[in-house]
Scaffold this active site. Structure first.
Site, PDB file in Angstrom:
ATOM      1  N   ASP A   1       0.847  -1.182   0.000  1.00 48.21           N
ATOM      2  CA  ASP A   1       0.000   0.000   0.000  1.00 48.21           C
ATOM      3  C   ASP A   1       0.888   1.238   0.000  1.00 48.21           C
ATOM      4  O   ASP A   1       1.986   1.226   0.573  1.00 48.21           O
ATOM      5  CB  ASP A   1      -0.912   0.015   1.236  1.00 48.21           C
ATOM      6  CG  ASP A   1      -2.127   0.894   1.046  1.00 48.21           C
ATOM      7  OD1 ASP A   1      -3.221   0.353   0.822  1.00 48.21           O
ATOM      8  OD2 ASP A   1      -1.994   2.136   1.116  1.00 48.21           O
TER       9      ASP A   1
ATOM     10  N   THR B   1     -13.481  -2.619  -8.311  1.00 46.49           N
ATOM     11  CA  THR B   1     -14.686  -2.466  -9.125  1.00 46.49           C
ATOM     12  C   THR B   1     -14.441  -1.442 -10.219  1.00 46.49           C
ATOM     13  O   THR B   1     -14.214  -0.257  -9.934  1.00 46.49           O
ATOM     14  CB  THR B   1     -15.874  -2.039  -8.248  1.00 46.49           C
ATOM     15  OG1 THR B   1     -16.102  -3.033  -7.239  1.00 46.49           O
ATOM     16  CG2 THR B   1     -17.138  -1.884  -9.083  1.00 46.49           C
TER      17      THR B   1
ATOM     18  N   CYS C   1     -20.088   0.813  -1.475  1.00 48.48           N
ATOM     19  CA  CYS C   1     -20.335   0.205  -2.784  1.00 48.48           C
ATOM     20  C   CYS C   1     -21.588   0.738  -3.488  1.00 48.48           C
ATOM     21  O   CYS C   1     -21.491   1.266  -4.594  1.00 48.48           O
ATOM     22  CB  CYS C   1     -20.432  -1.315  -2.640  1.00 48.48           C
ATOM     23  SG  CYS C   1     -18.872  -2.094  -2.181  1.00 48.48           S
TER      24      CYS C   1
ATOM     25  N   LYS D   1     -21.648   4.638  -4.827  1.00 45.84           N
ATOM     26  CA  LYS D   1     -20.697   4.974  -5.892  1.00 45.84           C
ATOM     27  C   LYS D   1     -20.884   4.101  -7.127  1.00 45.84           C
ATOM     28  O   LYS D   1     -20.758   4.584  -8.261  1.00 45.84           O
ATOM     29  CB  LYS D   1     -19.251   4.878  -5.387  1.00 45.84           C
ATOM     30  CG  LYS D   1     -18.675   3.491  -5.259  1.00 45.84           C
ATOM     31  CD  LYS D   1     -17.211   3.516  -4.865  1.00 45.84           C
ATOM     32  CE  LYS D   1     -16.610   2.120  -4.800  1.00 45.84           C
ATOM     33  NZ  LYS D   1     -16.511   1.465  -6.117  1.00 45.84           N
TER      34      LYS D   1
END
Length: 433
Positions: free
Chosen positions: A31, A120, A267, A270
Site C-alpha cells: 500500500d 470495481t 459500494c 458509488k
C-alpha cells in the site's frame, strides 16, 4: 504457484489477503500509505471486521507488508489490484488509483505474472486502461509476457471474511485461457474442496456482473424501503410481515428486504452512480437505477418529517441518533445515512447527539457520547438508525431520562408494546398506526 501480492490494503484487499494467508498462501500486501503498512507490520489491523482479528493472528506467519511496489511485484506469481475506485463529483468513476497501481506493476514486471483486477471497474477498463498502462510501463505484451483477468468481489461488510472463505460463486473474466486457468487453479486451491460455481467469461462481462449485482440488490432494498413508507399509512400493516410474505416466493427470496431509512456504504452509492453515468455516455438510461438513487436520497428527509409530525419544530430540540455506521458489525461510515440525517436535523435547528460502538468517524457538529444511555439522557427525541445488537437490549426504563420520551425506531428492533406500556411514544418505520 501460490505467492500472491495485493496492491491496495483497504477493506477488500486486506480481508482477502488475510483470508488467503490463513489458508497457507504466501502473501505480500502493498500500500502507498506508509502509516497503514507500519500499523499492519506491528500486528494492528486498520479495518474492523468480525473475526478478522483472530484470523489475522493465525495468518501472520504467511503474510507480510511493504510500501515498496517492486518488492511486491517481484515476489508474487499472482498480483491482485484491490485499490479504491471512488466517485468523481459528477458520479463517474475515478480510476487514478487503478492507473497508478497498473503503472507500478508494469514498472516492476521481471517475468511472467498474472495480474487480477479485483477493484470495481466499468466494462472495458481492464482490457483498455489496465492493459495499456501495464504494457506501456513494462514494454511487455499482455497474454504473452503477463496474464490478465478480472475477478470481482462480492463481500458484505460485517460478513466479509465468511464471504471470502465461503463465496457464493467465483467470476473470472479472462484475457486469455492461460490467465483463466491460473486464476481458477488458485481459487480451487484456496477453497480446498468447497464447491462453488466458477463462471469463466470475458473481462467485460465480469466487470458488468459486479455493477448489475449491486444495482439489483440496491433496487431490492429500495423496494422494501418504499413499501415501508406505505405501511406506515395503513393501520395494522407491518413491513417485516409483508416482506417475509413475498420473500417466501422462490423467485424473490428473503434477502435484502429488511427495510430501513436508506442504504449507504462504500459500494452501492458509488457503483450505482458510476453505472448510470456510464450508461448515459452509451446512450442508455437506467431508469430503475436512477429512481433507486432518488428514493434512497430522500430517506433521511422522510425520517425528519416523521420527527416533526411527532414533536413539532426541531429548533433547539435535542435529538439523539443511535448508530452512525451504515450497517452493524463494521466501523465504515462511508455514505452512511446517519450523516445525512444529522445534516437534515441541524438544518432545522436541532442539537444532535450521536452514539455508535465502532464508528471510524462521526458527523460534524454533533455531540459524541460514550454510551446509548448517555446519548438518550436529556433528549427530546431518539432516532435509532443502525441495528447494532446492543440496541436490541435497550428497555423502556433506559428512555425515561428523556425530557418527554419520543422514539423513532427505523429498524423495528425495540418492543413497541413494552414501550407504550411505560407511556413512551414509539414509532417504528414501516409499521402502521
Amino acid at each position: 504457484m501460490n505467492k500472491i501480492a495485493f496492491f491496495g490494503l483497504g477493506y477488500v484487499g486486506l480481508t482477502t489477503a488475510v483470508a488467503m494467508a490463513s489458508r497457507g498462501f504466501k502473501v505480500i500486501g502493498y500500500d502507498v500509505d506508509k502509516a497503514k503498512v507500519a500499523s499492519l507490520k506491528a500486528g494492528k489491523l486498520t479495518v474492523y471486521e468480525p473475526g478478522l482479528s483472530e484470523t489475522f493472528k493465525e495468518a501472520l506467519k504467511n503474510i507480510r507488508f511493504t510500501s515498496e511496489a517492486n518488492e511486491a511485484v517481484n515476489e508474487a506469481d499472482t498480483i491482485f489490484i484491490t485499490v479504491g475506485t471512488p466517485s468523481k463529483p459528477d458520479g463517474s468513476i475515478d480510476l487514478s488509483n487503478v492507473i497508478f497501481a497498473s503503472r507500478q506493476i508494469g514498472e516492476g514486471l521481471d517475468g511472467y505474472k498474472l495480474v487480477v483486477v479485483k477493484s470495481t471497474v466499468l466494462p472495458g477498463t481492464t482490457m483498455g486502461v489496465v492493459r495499456r498502462e501495464i504494457e506501456s510501463a513494462s514494454n511487455k505484451k499482455c497474454c504473452r509476457d503477463f496474464g490478465l483477468a478480472v475477478n470481482p468481489e462480492f463481500l458484505r461488510e460485517g460478513s466479509a471474511l465468511e464471504d471470502t472463505l465461503k463465496p457464493d460463486r467465483i467470476i473470472i473474466g479472462e484475457a486469455d485461457k492461460a490467465s483463466g486457468d491460473q486464476l481458477e487453479e488458485l481459487w480451487r486451491g484456496f477453497l480446498n474442496g468447497y464447491e462453488v460455481p466458477i463462471v469463466r467469461t470475458t473481462p467485460e462481462n465480469a466487470e458488468l456482473i459486479k455493477y448489475a449485482n449491486n444495482a439489483f440488490l440496491a433496487i431490492k432494498v429500495t423496494f422494501a424501503n418504499m413499501f415501508a413508507r406505505l405501511c406506515m399509512k395503513i393501520p395494522g400493516a407491518d413491513i417485516d410481515t409483508v416482506m417475509k410474505g413475498i420473500g417466501l416466493d422462490k423467485r424473490i427470496g428473503p434477502y435484502f428486504l429488511n427495510a430501513g431509512m436508506s442504504w449507504g456504504g462504500s459500494c452501492f452509492p458509488k457503483d450505482l452512480k458510476a453505472i448510470v453515468k456510464f450508461a448515459q455516455e452509451k446512450g442508455v438510461r437506467l431508469g430503475l437505477v436512477e429512481e433507486a438513487l432518488r428514493i434512497n436520497s430522500k430517506g433521511p428527509e422522510d425520517v425528519v418529517q416523521i420527527a416533526e409530525s411527532l414533536i413539532g419544530s426541531l429548533k433547539a430540540k435535542v435529538v439523539c441518533v443511535l448508530g452512525v455506521t451504515f450497517k452493524p458489525d463494521t466501523d465504515d461510515v462511508r455514505e452512511s445515512p446517519s450523516f445525512y440525517l444529522v445534516d437534515e436535523l441541524k438544518a432545522r435547528g436541532a442539537k444532535v447527539k450521536c452514539y455508535d460502538p465502532k464508528a471510524s468517524a462521526f458527523p460534524s457538529g454533533c455531540e459524541i457520547n460514550k454510551s446509548p444511555k448517555e446519548c438518550i439522557n436529556g433528549s427530546d427525541l431518539v432516532i435509532l438508525v443502525t441495528e447494532w445488537n446492543e440496541f436490541k437490549y435497550l428497555n423502556p426504563e433506559d428512555f425515561l431520562s428523556m425530557k418527554s420520551p419520543v422514539v423513532i425506531d427505523t429498524r423495528r428492533i425495540l418492543n413497541k408494546r413494552a414501550f407504550e406500556e411505560k407511556g413512551i411514544k414509539l414509532v417504528q418505520l414501516g409499521v402502521g398506526v
